[in-house]
Design a protein around this motif. Structure first.
Motif, PDB file in Angstrom:
ATOM      1  N   ASP A 127       0.864  -1.170   0.000  1.00  0.00           N
ATOM      2  CA  ASP A 127       0.000   0.000   0.000  1.00  0.00           C
ATOM      3  C   ASP A 127       0.905   1.225   0.000  1.00  0.00           C
ATOM      4  O   ASP A 127       2.082   1.124  -0.334  1.00  0.00           O
ATOM      5  N   ASP A 128       0.374   2.384   0.353  1.00  0.00           N
ATOM      6  CA  ASP A 128       1.155   3.624   0.282  1.00  0.00           C
ATOM      7  C   ASP A 128       2.293   3.706   1.296  1.00  0.00           C
ATOM      8  O   ASP A 128       3.221   4.490   1.118  1.00  0.00           O
ATOM      9  N   VAL A 129       2.208   2.927   2.366  1.00  0.00           N
ATOM     10  CA  VAL A 129       3.223   3.042   3.417  1.00  0.00           C
ATOM     11  C   VAL A 129       3.935   1.735   3.756  1.00  0.00           C
ATOM     12  O   VAL A 129       4.881   1.740   4.519  1.00  0.00           O
ATOM     13  N   MET A 130       3.493   0.613   3.179  1.00  0.00           N
ATOM     14  CA  MET A 130       4.091  -0.658   3.547  1.00  0.00           C
ATOM     15  C   MET A 130       4.171  -1.580   2.340  1.00  0.00           C
ATOM     16  O   MET A 130       3.291  -1.566   1.474  1.00  0.00           O
ATOM     17  N   LEU A 131       5.229  -2.366   2.320  1.00  0.00           N
ATOM     18  CA  LEU A 131       5.398  -3.372   1.288  1.00  0.00           C
ATOM     19  C   LEU A 131       5.947  -4.626   1.963  1.00  0.00           C
ATOM     20  O   LEU A 131       6.897  -4.546   2.734  1.00  0.00           O
ATOM     21  N   ALA A 132       5.314  -5.755   1.709  1.00  0.00           N
ATOM     22  CA  ALA A 132       5.784  -7.028   2.252  1.00  0.00           C
ATOM     23  C   ALA A 132       6.061  -7.967   1.087  1.00  0.00           C
ATOM     24  O   ALA A 132       5.249  -8.078   0.161  1.00  0.00           O
ATOM     25  N   CYS A 133       7.227  -8.615   1.127  1.00  0.00           N
ATOM     26  CA  CYS A 133       7.572  -9.532   0.052  1.00  0.00           C
ATOM     27  C   CYS A 133       8.338 -10.718   0.612  1.00  0.00           C
ATOM     28  O   CYS A 133       8.784 -10.711   1.762  1.00  0.00           O
ATOM     29  N   VAL A 134       8.490 -11.734  -0.212  1.00  0.00           N
ATOM     30  CA  VAL A 134       9.233 -12.932   0.158  1.00  0.00           C
ATOM     31  C   VAL A 134      10.705 -12.702  -0.190  1.00  0.00           C
ATOM     32  O   VAL A 134      11.033 -12.302  -1.302  1.00  0.00           O
ATOM     33  N   LYS A 135      11.583 -12.951   0.782  1.00  0.00           N
ATOM     34  CA  LYS A 135      13.024 -12.902   0.538  1.00  0.00           C
ATOM     35  C   LYS A 135      13.460 -14.309   0.151  1.00  0.00           C
ATOM     36  O   LYS A 135      13.421 -15.230   0.965  1.00  0.00           O
ATOM     37  N   PRO A 136      13.875 -14.487  -1.111  1.00  0.00           N
ATOM     38  CA  PRO A 136      14.298 -15.821  -1.535  1.00  0.00           C
ATOM     39  C   PRO A 136      15.542 -16.287  -0.785  1.00  0.00           C
ATOM     40  O   PRO A 136      16.412 -15.489  -0.425  1.00  0.00           O
ATOM     41  N   CYS A 137      15.614 -17.569  -0.557  1.00  0.00           N
ATOM     42  CA  CYS A 137      16.777 -18.179   0.076  1.00  0.00           C
ATOM     43  C   CYS A 137      18.018 -17.882  -0.766  1.00  0.00           C
ATOM     44  O   CYS A 137      17.972 -17.970  -1.994  1.00  0.00           O
ATOM     45  N   GLY A 138      19.091 -17.498  -0.115  1.00  0.00           N
ATOM     46  CA  GLY A 138      20.339 -17.237  -0.819  1.00  0.00           C
ATOM     47  C   GLY A 138      20.534 -15.806  -1.259  1.00  0.00           C
ATOM     48  O   GLY A 138      21.624 -15.428  -1.678  1.00  0.00           O
ATOM     49  N   VAL A 139      19.471 -14.989  -1.198  1.00  0.00           N
ATOM     50  CA  VAL A 139      19.600 -13.571  -1.543  1.00  0.00           C
ATOM     51  C   VAL A 139      19.921 -12.821  -0.260  1.00  0.00           C
ATOM     52  O   VAL A 139      19.163 -12.885   0.703  1.00  0.00           O
ATOM     53  N   PRO A 140      21.062 -12.091  -0.223  1.00  0.00           N
ATOM     54  CA  PRO A 140      21.408 -11.358   0.990  1.00  0.00           C
ATOM     55  C   PRO A 140      20.381 -10.270   1.305  1.00  0.00           C
ATOM     56  O   PRO A 140      19.776  -9.697   0.399  1.00  0.00           O
ATOM     57  N   SER A 141      20.180  -9.988   2.581  1.00  0.00           N
ATOM     58  CA  SER A 141      19.277  -8.907   2.979  1.00  0.00           C
ATOM     59  C   SER A 141      19.829  -7.554   2.575  1.00  0.00           C
ATOM     60  O   SER A 141      19.090  -6.662   2.175  1.00  0.00           O
ATOM     61  N   GLN A 142      21.151  -7.391   2.704  1.00  0.00           N
ATOM     62  CA  GLN A 142      21.791  -6.124   2.341  1.00  0.00           C
ATOM     63  C   GLN A 142      23.077  -6.422   1.595  1.00  0.00           C
ATOM     64  O   GLN A 142      23.557  -7.554   1.588  1.00  0.00           O
ATOM     65  N   SER A 143      23.633  -5.407   0.963  1.00  0.00           N
ATOM     66  CA  SER A 143      24.825  -5.611   0.147  1.00  0.00           C
ATOM     67  C   SER A 143      26.018  -6.028   1.009  1.00  0.00           C
ATOM     68  O   SER A 143      26.104  -5.702   2.194  1.00  0.00           O
ATOM     69  N   ASP A 144      26.911  -6.770   0.369  1.00  0.00           N
ATOM     70  CA  ASP A 144      28.142  -7.195   1.029  1.00  0.00           C
ATOM     71  C   ASP A 144      29.262  -7.241  -0.009  1.00  0.00           C
ATOM     72  O   ASP A 144      29.092  -6.777  -1.131  1.00  0.00           O
ATOM     73  N   LYS A 145      30.391  -7.801   0.362  1.00  0.00           N
ATOM     74  CA  LYS A 145      31.552  -7.837  -0.528  1.00  0.00           C
ATOM     75  C   LYS A 145      31.328  -8.670  -1.784  1.00  0.00           C
ATOM     76  O   LYS A 145      32.032  -8.501  -2.770  1.00  0.00           O
ATOM     77  N   SER A 146      30.339  -9.559  -1.773  1.00  0.00           N
ATOM     78  CA  SER A 146      30.095 -10.431  -2.930  1.00  0.00           C
ATOM     79  C   SER A 146      29.497  -9.680  -4.119  1.00  0.00           C
ATOM     80  O   SER A 146      29.551 -10.155  -5.244  1.00  0.00           O
ATOM     81  N   ASN A 147      28.896  -8.524  -3.865  1.00  0.00           N
ATOM     82  CA  ASN A 147      28.207  -7.738  -4.900  1.00  0.00           C
ATOM     83  C   ASN A 147      27.048  -8.492  -5.546  1.00  0.00           C
ATOM     84  O   ASN A 147      26.624  -8.162  -6.646  1.00  0.00           O
ATOM     85  N   ASP A 148      26.534  -9.533  -4.865  1.00  0.00           N
ATOM     86  CA  ASP A 148      25.334 -10.218  -5.347  1.00  0.00           C
ATOM     87  C   ASP A 148      24.131  -9.302  -5.162  1.00  0.00           C
ATOM     88  O   ASP A 148      24.149  -8.398  -4.330  1.00  0.00           O
ATOM     89  N   GLU A 149      23.067  -9.553  -5.946  1.00  0.00           N
ATOM     90  CA  GLU A 149      21.832  -8.787  -5.751  1.00  0.00           C
ATOM     91  C   GLU A 149      21.367  -8.962  -4.315  1.00  0.00           C
ATOM     92  O   GLU A 149      21.388 -10.076  -3.786  1.00  0.00           O
ATOM     93  N   ASP A 150      20.942  -7.877  -3.689  1.00  0.00           N
ATOM     94  CA  ASP A 150      20.443  -7.952  -2.319  1.00  0.00           C
ATOM     95  C   ASP A 150      19.031  -7.391  -2.259  1.00  0.00           C
ATOM     96  O   ASP A 150      18.601  -6.663  -3.151  1.00  0.00           O
TER      97      ASP A 150
END
Length: 66
Positions: free
Chosen positions: A9-32
């Protein structure tokens, strides 16, 4: 990567975090999740408002099975 959006909605978004996808960026430069969600929000605002909008704030919470 296509996001699996469960709720949005206008203030919230909920989604599924796929296994293996980092929550935030790291040295691997994988999509986060933070970058994927920022891009999703930015592209949506571009299509709705024709650009010129700035995304000012983000809050991301990861919910795990307990």
């Amino acid at each position: 990567m296509k996001l699996n959006i469960l709720y949005e909605d206008d203030v919230m978004l909920a989604c599924v975090k796929p296994c293996g996808v980092p929550s935030q960026s790291d040295k691997s430069n994988d999509e986060d999740m933070i970058t994927l969600l920022k891009n999703y929000i930015f592209e949506k605002q571009e299509s709705l408002f024709g650009g010129g909008m700035r995304i000012a704030e983000y809050s991301f919470v990861k919910l795990d099975k307990g």
